[in-house]
Motif scaffolding. Structure first.
Motif, PDB file in Angstrom:
ATOM      1  N   ILE A  55      38.288  35.546  35.578  1.00 22.58           N
ATOM      2  CA  ILE A  55      37.684  35.627  36.592  1.00 22.58           C
ATOM      3  C   ILE A  55      38.417  35.731  37.729  1.00 22.58           C
ATOM      4  O   ILE A  55      38.769  35.852  38.876  1.00 22.58           O
ATOM      5  CB  ILE A  55      36.214  35.151  36.512  1.00 22.58           C
ATOM      6  CG1 ILE A  55      34.980  35.457  35.694  1.00 22.58           C
ATOM      7  CG2 ILE A  55      35.647  35.029  37.804  1.00 22.58           C
ATOM      8  CD1 ILE A  55      34.735  36.848  36.136  1.00 22.58           C
ATOM      9  N   GLY A  75      39.862  48.274  29.574  1.00 12.80           N
ATOM     10  CA  GLY A  75      38.202  48.357  29.033  1.00 12.80           C
ATOM     11  C   GLY A  75      37.699  47.637  27.488  1.00 12.80           C
ATOM     12  O   GLY A  75      36.387  47.768  27.107  1.00 12.80           O
ATOM     13  N   ALA A 118      38.939  44.666  32.473  1.00 10.08           N
ATOM     14  CA  ALA A 118      38.166  45.616  33.061  1.00 10.08           C
ATOM     15  C   ALA A 118      37.027  44.872  33.279  1.00 10.08           C
ATOM     16  O   ALA A 118      36.583  45.130  34.299  1.00 10.08           O
ATOM     17  CB  ALA A 118      38.347  47.043  32.552  1.00 10.08           C
ATOM     18  N   SER A 119      36.134  43.812  32.289  1.00 12.19           N
ATOM     19  CA  SER A 119      34.854  44.143  33.131  1.00 12.19           C
ATOM     20  C   SER A 119      34.898  42.771  33.424  1.00 12.19           C
ATOM     21  O   SER A 119      34.401  42.632  34.087  1.00 12.19           O
ATOM     22  CB  SER A 119      34.352  43.715  31.127  1.00 12.19           C
ATOM     23  OG  SER A 119      34.115  44.675  30.580  1.00 12.19           O
ATOM     24  N   ALA A 120      36.469  41.830  33.689  1.00 10.57           N
ATOM     25  CA  ALA A 120      36.069  40.868  34.101  1.00 10.57           C
ATOM     26  C   ALA A 120      36.212  40.897  35.991  1.00 10.57           C
ATOM     27  O   ALA A 120      35.614  39.762  36.348  1.00 10.57           O
ATOM     28  CB  ALA A 120      37.738  40.179  33.834  1.00 10.57           C
ATOM     29  N   PHE A 179      35.447  43.918  36.842  1.00 14.84           N
ATOM     30  CA  PHE A 179      33.926  44.552  37.616  1.00 14.84           C
ATOM     31  C   PHE A 179      32.513  43.251  37.445  1.00 14.84           C
ATOM     32  O   PHE A 179      31.795  42.905  38.470  1.00 14.84           O
ATOM     33  CB  PHE A 179      33.181  45.138  36.365  1.00 14.84           C
ATOM     34  CG  PHE A 179      34.013  46.443  36.631  1.00 14.84           C
ATOM     35  CD1 PHE A 179      34.076  47.051  38.092  1.00 14.84           C
ATOM     36  CD2 PHE A 179      34.436  46.847  35.560  1.00 14.84           C
ATOM     37  CE1 PHE A 179      34.590  48.050  38.088  1.00 14.84           C
ATOM     38  CE2 PHE A 179      35.072  47.673  35.949  1.00 14.84           C
ATOM     39  CZ  PHE A 179      35.139  49.096  37.227  1.00 14.84           C
ATOM     40  N   GLU A 180      33.211  42.550  36.627  1.00 10.64           N
ATOM     41  CA  GLU A 180      32.180  40.722  36.959  1.00 10.64           C
ATOM     42  C   GLU A 180      32.832  40.369  38.464  1.00 10.64           C
ATOM     43  O   GLU A 180      31.563  39.942  38.787  1.00 10.64           O
ATOM     44  CB  GLU A 180      32.530  39.250  35.966  1.00 10.64           C
ATOM     45  CG  GLU A 180      32.037  40.152  34.326  1.00 10.64           C
ATOM     46  CD  GLU A 180      32.439  39.162  33.485  1.00 10.64           C
ATOM     47  OE1 GLU A 180      32.449  37.836  33.620  1.00 10.64           O
ATOM     48  OE2 GLU A 180      32.338  39.948  31.735  1.00 10.64           O
ATOM     49  N   LEU A 197      33.769  41.485  41.140  1.00 11.09           N
ATOM     50  CA  LEU A 197      32.899  42.199  42.254  1.00 11.09           C
ATOM     51  C   LEU A 197      31.662  42.079  42.118  1.00 11.09           C
ATOM     52  O   LEU A 197      31.487  41.936  43.304  1.00 11.09           O
ATOM     53  CB  LEU A 197      33.584  43.717  41.510  1.00 11.09           C
ATOM     54  CG  LEU A 197      33.259  44.872  42.251  1.00 11.09           C
ATOM     55  CD1 LEU A 197      33.661  44.978  43.759  1.00 11.09           C
ATOM     56  CD2 LEU A 197      32.700  46.295  41.608  1.00 11.09           C
ATOM     57  N   GLU A 198      31.256  41.686  41.439  1.00  8.64           N
ATOM     58  CA  GLU A 198      29.885  41.858  40.678  1.00  8.64           C
ATOM     59  C   GLU A 198      29.571  40.175  41.623  1.00  8.64           C
ATOM     60  O   GLU A 198      27.962  40.362  42.495  1.00  8.64           O
ATOM     61  CB  GLU A 198      29.003  41.336  39.668  1.00  8.64           C
ATOM     62  CG  GLU A 198      27.194  41.913  39.845  1.00  8.64           C
ATOM     63  CD  GLU A 198      27.118  41.975  38.365  1.00  8.64           C
ATOM     64  OE1 GLU A 198      27.567  41.186  37.491  1.00  8.64           O
ATOM     65  OE2 GLU A 198      26.143  42.963  38.115  1.00  8.64           O
ATOM     66  N   LEU A 201      33.041  46.381  47.342  1.00 12.31           N
ATOM     67  CA  LEU A 201      32.800  47.716  46.459  1.00 12.31           C
ATOM     68  C   LEU A 201      32.836  48.783  46.902  1.00 12.31           C
ATOM     69  O   LEU A 201      32.663  49.973  46.669  1.00 12.31           O
ATOM     70  CB  LEU A 201      30.740  47.376  46.941  1.00 12.31           C
ATOM     71  CG  LEU A 201      30.164  46.133  45.955  1.00 12.31           C
ATOM     72  CD1 LEU A 201      28.494  46.241  46.433  1.00 12.31           C
ATOM     73  CD2 LEU A 201      29.993  46.475  44.764  1.00 12.31           C
ATOM     74  N   ILE A 232      38.770  51.627  43.168  1.00  9.35           N
ATOM     75  CA  ILE A 232      38.568  50.395  41.723  1.00  9.35           C
ATOM     76  C   ILE A 232      38.502  51.420  40.714  1.00  9.35           C
ATOM     77  O   ILE A 232      38.003  52.349  40.338  1.00  9.35           O
ATOM     78  CB  ILE A 232      38.125  49.356  41.784  1.00  9.35           C
ATOM     79  CG1 ILE A 232      37.914  48.323  42.702  1.00  9.35           C
ATOM     80  CG2 ILE A 232      38.152  49.019  40.304  1.00  9.35           C
ATOM     81  CD1 ILE A 232      36.851  47.581  43.091  1.00  9.35           C
ATOM     82  N   VAL A 286      40.355  52.441  36.481  1.00  8.29           N
ATOM     83  CA  VAL A 286      40.491  51.141  34.781  1.00  8.29           C
ATOM     84  C   VAL A 286      41.792  52.753  34.418  1.00  8.29           C
ATOM     85  O   VAL A 286      40.991  54.068  34.514  1.00  8.29           O
ATOM     86  CB  VAL A 286      39.320  50.695  34.244  1.00  8.29           C
ATOM     87  CG1 VAL A 286      40.295  50.657  33.081  1.00  8.29           C
ATOM     88  CG2 VAL A 286      38.641  50.698  35.327  1.00  8.29           C
TER      89      VAL A 286
END
Lengths: 251, 251
Positions: free
Chosen positions: A63, A88, A93-95, A97-98, A100-101, A108, A112, A114
């Motif tokens: 993160i 992915g 990739a998920s890290a 978006f985590e 980003l959230e 936003l 970005i 992938v």
């Protein structure tokens, strides 16, 4: 466009290790990037060049690394976040978006993207033959981010469904006993004659591929550099190859 | 070495369609091949050149095509069997091993290799964000080679396991009603608020990506050029992206 307008984050897959298994589009991104961020061994794969800054960080700081990438892109840098395999699949990739959230709202609007790579499970499958040639499941056996009970449940249900399975992070020094328990569950759920393959250092020097039955499998056959693939009831050997037919004989 | 000694079959993945998503090693094989065999639209992607013979065949003749490839390799030809995506995922690799199993015994000594490519599910996942960022299952929804009842069972068990899912061949003209039934099962197994993405012509001109909830999904959103991806209970939107966190909140 000013440099600030042109910032981006591209999360790219370097494939399993062999440099000929990288896609052309990922090579192009690496040639355009001003910054590369990633886990130390993956960043080591990127050749140095003028105008490129390499930011190598340790494991388990995904993160922080993702946030750093977003900050640099917001400042106009062209940032490649590198993962081995496919970003992915149990990777960065998920890290991103985590991060980003929970990050700044104006992130936003950042560009970005992938860009996929050859994931370890499918690189291993190709070297083995075609064990994932029918329906399959991919499971991360690490319980860092989910309870072990959920992993056991998924192994049982995947076996009941007749999925071939690919396992990432099958075994580490900090949890030496869990993979033995996974093998027990798989013997119950799939039957002891089911084929299991251990693919270590796929596509790299010293690659080893070992296929045995679940009854013959031992925990010591896997470590963190191994991808493990379990076939379904139809998975079989033909010559030097192991494959799963396209058809299903069970109902 | 004589030409007869040098024959081989390399089963290669062309990726989802965009030529920049092919690996370097697959490009090298295509440059060395004397013969390319495959389904008509995939063979059309290979540029003609002197010394290369293109053998394009229709759909549903996979075993005949694989047998032809093995025969040519036994005669000393260098044969590339082309699939879109990854040959090991619902494509030609298993068909070649099925043909090898029932073919001439001396074919077992042939040099047969599988070279992976970017499979449609993971190319779609990258364009959507990171919906496969946690444990997942890949299911071929065609009942050409397995009973529909087995597909229904796998959908239920994958939902119960909390897998994200990728579906190949979700819907065709010859079986228009099955995908509607699959959506019903998924609503029951995963909940109607779960996100589902329809990725059509991924990486090709005219690519479309649509994400809705399972309650909003209709069978007409999919056809044979669509890969469908269903998230798990944690899959969510962040800005323009859809992703599944690395962690699990369910138990």
């Amino acid at each position: 466009m000013t440099q600030t307008d042109a910032g981006w984050v591209k999360i790219v897959g370097l494939g399993p290790g062999n440099e000929t298994m990288v896609t052309v589009q990922v090579q192009d991104v690496l040639a355009e990037a001003t910054d590369v961020v990633g886990y130390i061994p993956y960043v080591k794969r990127i050749p140095e060049r003028p105008g490129l800054t390499l930011h190598a960080t340790d494991n388990r700081v995904e993160i922080e690394r993702a946030t750093h990438a977003l900050e640099m892109a917001a400042a106009g840098q062209r940032v490649a976040v590198v993962s081995s395999g496919d970003p992915g699949v149990f990777a960065m990739a998920s890290a991103v978006f985590e991060a980003l959230e929970v990050g700044k709202p104006d992130w936003l609007d950042l560009d970005i993207q992938v860009l996929p790579g050859i994931t370890a499970m499918l690189a291993a499958s190709a070297r083995i033959g075609a064990p994932m040639g029918h329906d399959f499941a991919a499971i991360n056996l690490s319980d860092n981010l989910k309870p072990w009970s959920l992993i056991e449940k998924r192994l049982r249900l995947a076996g009941e469904a007749g999925f071939a399975m690919g396992f990432y992070n099958p075994r580490s020094k900090s949890r030496p006993h869990q993979f033995g328990r996974a093998l027990e569950i798989l013997r119950e759920a799939c039957g002891g004659d089911t084929l299991i393959s251990f693919a270590r250092d796929v596509s790299k020097p010293g690659e080893t591929i070992t296929t045995v039955t679940l009854n013959e499998a031992t925990p010591a056959m896997a470590d963190m550099r191994t991808v493990v693939i379990v076939g379904n009831a139809d998975t079989r050997r033909v010559g030097r190859h192991v494959y799963t037919p396209r058809y299903a004989t069970e109902g």
